[in-house]
Design an enzyme around this catalytic site. Structure first.
Site, PDB file in Angstrom:
ATOM      1  N   HIS A 132      -3.790-104.675   8.010  1.00 41.16           N
ATOM      2  CA  HIS A 132      -4.480-104.097   9.184  1.00 41.16           C
ATOM      3  C   HIS A 132      -4.999-102.694   8.898  1.00 41.16           C
ATOM      4  O   HIS A 132      -5.154-101.878   9.797  1.00 41.16           O
ATOM      5  CB  HIS A 132      -3.561-104.030  10.414  1.00 41.16           C
ATOM      6  CG  HIS A 132      -2.847-105.304  10.704  1.00 41.16           C
ATOM      7  ND1 HIS A 132      -3.338-106.281  11.536  1.00 41.16           N
ATOM      8  CD2 HIS A 132      -1.667-105.784  10.236  1.00 41.16           C
ATOM      9  CE1 HIS A 132      -2.497-107.294  11.589  1.00 41.16           C
ATOM     10  NE2 HIS A 132      -1.471-107.023  10.800  1.00 41.16           N
ATOM     11  N   SER A 135     -26.629 -85.831  -1.024  1.00 42.22           N
ATOM     12  CA  SER A 135     -27.360 -85.872   0.239  1.00 42.22           C
ATOM     13  C   SER A 135     -28.524 -84.891   0.142  1.00 42.22           C
ATOM     14  O   SER A 135     -28.413 -83.845  -0.488  1.00 42.22           O
ATOM     15  CB  SER A 135     -26.424 -85.461   1.376  1.00 42.22           C
ATOM     16  OG  SER A 135     -27.148 -84.891   2.437  1.00 42.22           O
ATOM     17  N   LYS A 153     -22.077 -83.299  -0.354  1.00 40.14           N
ATOM     18  CA  LYS A 153     -21.869 -84.741  -0.336  1.00 40.14           C
ATOM     19  C   LYS A 153     -21.924 -85.402  -1.707  1.00 40.14           C
ATOM     20  O   LYS A 153     -22.689 -85.015  -2.571  1.00 40.14           O
ATOM     21  CB  LYS A 153     -22.928 -85.415   0.553  1.00 40.14           C
ATOM     22  CG  LYS A 153     -22.798 -85.129   2.021  1.00 40.14           C
ATOM     23  CD  LYS A 153     -21.555 -85.692   2.663  1.00 40.14           C
ATOM     24  CE  LYS A 153     -21.585 -87.155   2.910  1.00 40.14           C
ATOM     25  NZ  LYS A 153     -22.404 -87.650   3.952  1.00 40.14           N
ATOM     26  N   GLU A 167     -21.840 -99.117  -1.381  1.00 45.59           N
ATOM     27  CA  GLU A 167     -22.439 -99.475  -0.086  1.00 45.59           C
ATOM     28  C   GLU A 167     -23.580-100.473  -0.255  1.00 45.59           C
ATOM     29  O   GLU A 167     -23.751-101.392   0.541  1.00 45.59           O
ATOM     30  CB  GLU A 167     -22.963 -98.218   0.618  1.00 45.59           C
ATOM     31  CG  GLU A 167     -21.860 -97.304   1.093  1.00 45.59           C
ATOM     32  CD  GLU A 167     -22.406 -95.967   1.566  1.00 45.59           C
ATOM     33  OE1 GLU A 167     -22.208 -95.642   2.731  1.00 45.59           O
ATOM     34  OE2 GLU A 167     -23.042 -95.248   0.770  1.00 45.59           O
TER      35      GLU A 167
END
Ligand code: ARG
Length: 459
Positions: free
Chosen positions: A157, A278, A284, A291
């Site tokens: 979970h 970024s 970043k 992704e």
């Protein structure tokens, strides 16, 4: 205007944008090499069966090779009026060698031709995917071997459950990939079949030799029914489905990497080559590759569903709908290959932040089951020990520390069966290594698992 190969029974000129809509040449030109291979085998067979003379066969084969070379040298003019790669090649062949080029299509239809091309192409590509899966399995094996003792939190979970070995965690993906590889290998049985000679639907009146072309093209079998031969796209559905399971597995690792690299977790650091910055936020370092793999899984799933929908309710035999079997498949094959490669590179170059992982498992409640089992071993019924430990966890949460920080007195007040050895029992190393069952996360069991996994690579 280019004359159509099938123009005989037509009177009106075609409309350009309709030709454009009808054509598949934009995407099926990648079949050129298998198309030429199929045509050469067909020409050889026609000669062997006395349908073409030796001269005709030689001229055709020489012409086909020239067309192929022209294509690769960017000299072949492709035309939507010729619809697809098959007719573009034929038209170029006739231009090159004259009307004898038109004899190549004897005893053949584009229906068995395109099916042959696709079988050859998919067979080749599936074998390449199998190799890429193996490379990733090897990366995972090395990662597990080289980081055998690193302990990390195991989750259910997405809540801390029990400490595990990083090697155990990553090896779970090895076994998924092993199943993926098996599925692809098994599918080859159904891909490696020759439809050539089925004609448009019903076979041919010429006395051809289908086994000859089957053998020439390296197929292990031939279709026994000409109608099945030209309309079977099961192997494309199967390939897409197998691709999708790989992608699903890769998307699951990707999701883990995305989580592991968050500042909140910090378990691993991806190498600069597999991350991006970024445009606005200088701090970043984004896990874009992971992704993208996760995202591309949506696209490959779309290709599978689209193929299934295309086939649903399609009557026998060839229908133009079947031209739609290509783009999704080609795209999915490229996507899975790219994703496997990127995943291998990403895993190979990432840094595992051992200290963070060690701090993490020393500051959580993932050892709570150990305390419960400890009491059970001393005769307490599991439900009661669960309750006792639950109460202790609550106390720790309220006091802002963990089970291993409780004093002996605090332990005793919960159960006088708890002794000094509890501190050893609760340490993450003990928790992991007390797991001795087959396939568990204990170091011994994981070493055994890695050894077995290595053996499967040589099977
Ligand atoms: N471009 C077609 C395809 O990919 C080739 C077969 C065409 N056959 C036909 N009878 N129109 O499906």
């Amino acid at each position: 205007m280019t004359k159509k190969a099938w123009g005989g029974r037509f009177t009106n000129d075609a409309v350009e944008w309709v030709d454009e809509f009808n054509a598949s040449i934009h995407f099926d030109q990648i079949l050129i090499d298998v198309d030429i291979r199929g045509s050469i085998a067909h020409a050889e067979m026609l000669y062997k069966c006395n349908i073409l003379s030796e001269d005709e066969k030689e001229t055709i084969i020489k012409g086909l090779k020239e067309v192929q070379a022209d294509y690769h040298n960017n000299l072949l003019e492709l035309n939507v009026v010729n619809e697809d790669i098959h007719m573009n090649v034929e038209s170029a062949l006739i231009q090159k060698i004259g009307p004898v080029g038109g004899k190549l299509h004897t005893a053949r239809s584009r229906n068995d031709q395109v099916a042959t091309d696709m079988h050859l192409y998919v067979k080749e590509k599936v074998s390449e995917v199998i190799l890429s899966i193996e490379s990733l399995q090897n990366v995972i094996l090395d990662l597990a071997k080289n980081n055998i003792d690193i302990i990390m939190p195991g989750y259910t979970h997405l809540q801390r459950a029990q400490p595990i070995l990083f090697s155990h965690h990553i090896m779970a993906y090895f076994w998924m990939l092993k199943r993926d590889k098996e599925r692809f290998t098994d599918s080859l049985k159904r891909i490696d079949i020759s439809p050539l000679g089925a004609g448009a639907i019903s076979g041919t009146t010429f006395d051809i030799d289908r086994v000859y072309t089957q053998t020439e093209l390296g197929f292990s079998d031939i279709y026994q029914n000409s109608m099945d031969a030209v309309s079977d796209r099961d192997y494309i559905v199967e390939t897409l489905s197998n691709i999708n399971l790989v992608m699903i597995h890769l998307s699951r690792i990707s999701e883990e990497l995305i989580f592991w690299t968050t500042e909140e977790a910090g378990f691993v650091t991806l190498s600069d080559s597999f991350t991006t910055g970024s445009s606005m936020m200088p701090q970043k370092k984004n896990p874009d590759m992971a992704e993208l793999i996760r995202g591309k899984t949506g696209r490959t799933t779309g290709a599978l569903l689209s193929m299934l929908m295309t086939l649903k309710g399609l009557p026998l035999t060839y229908n133009k709908d079947m031209q739609e079997d290509k783009e999704g498949l080609f795209d999915a094959l490229t996507t899975v290959q790219g994703s496997l490669r990127v995943m291998s590179g990403m895993l190979e170059t990432m840094t595992i932040n051992q200290q963070v992982l060690s701090d993490t498992v020393n500051k959580d409640f993932s050892n709570a089951t150990e305390l419960a089992d400890y009491l059970v071993n001393k005769g307490v019924p599991f439900r009661d020990s669960h309750e006792i430990v639950g109460t202790l966890v609550l106390k720790c949460v309220n006091d802002g520390h963990y089970l291993q920080d409780l004093t002996m007195e605090e332990f005793k007040s919960a159960s006088d069966l708890i002794e000094d050895d509890i501190y050893h029992i609760l340490s993450p190393e003990t928790v992991v290594n007390r797991r001795i069952s087959h396939g568990s996360t204990g170091t011994e069991a994981v070493l055994k698992q890695i050894k077995l996994a290595g053996q499967t690579m040589n099977e």
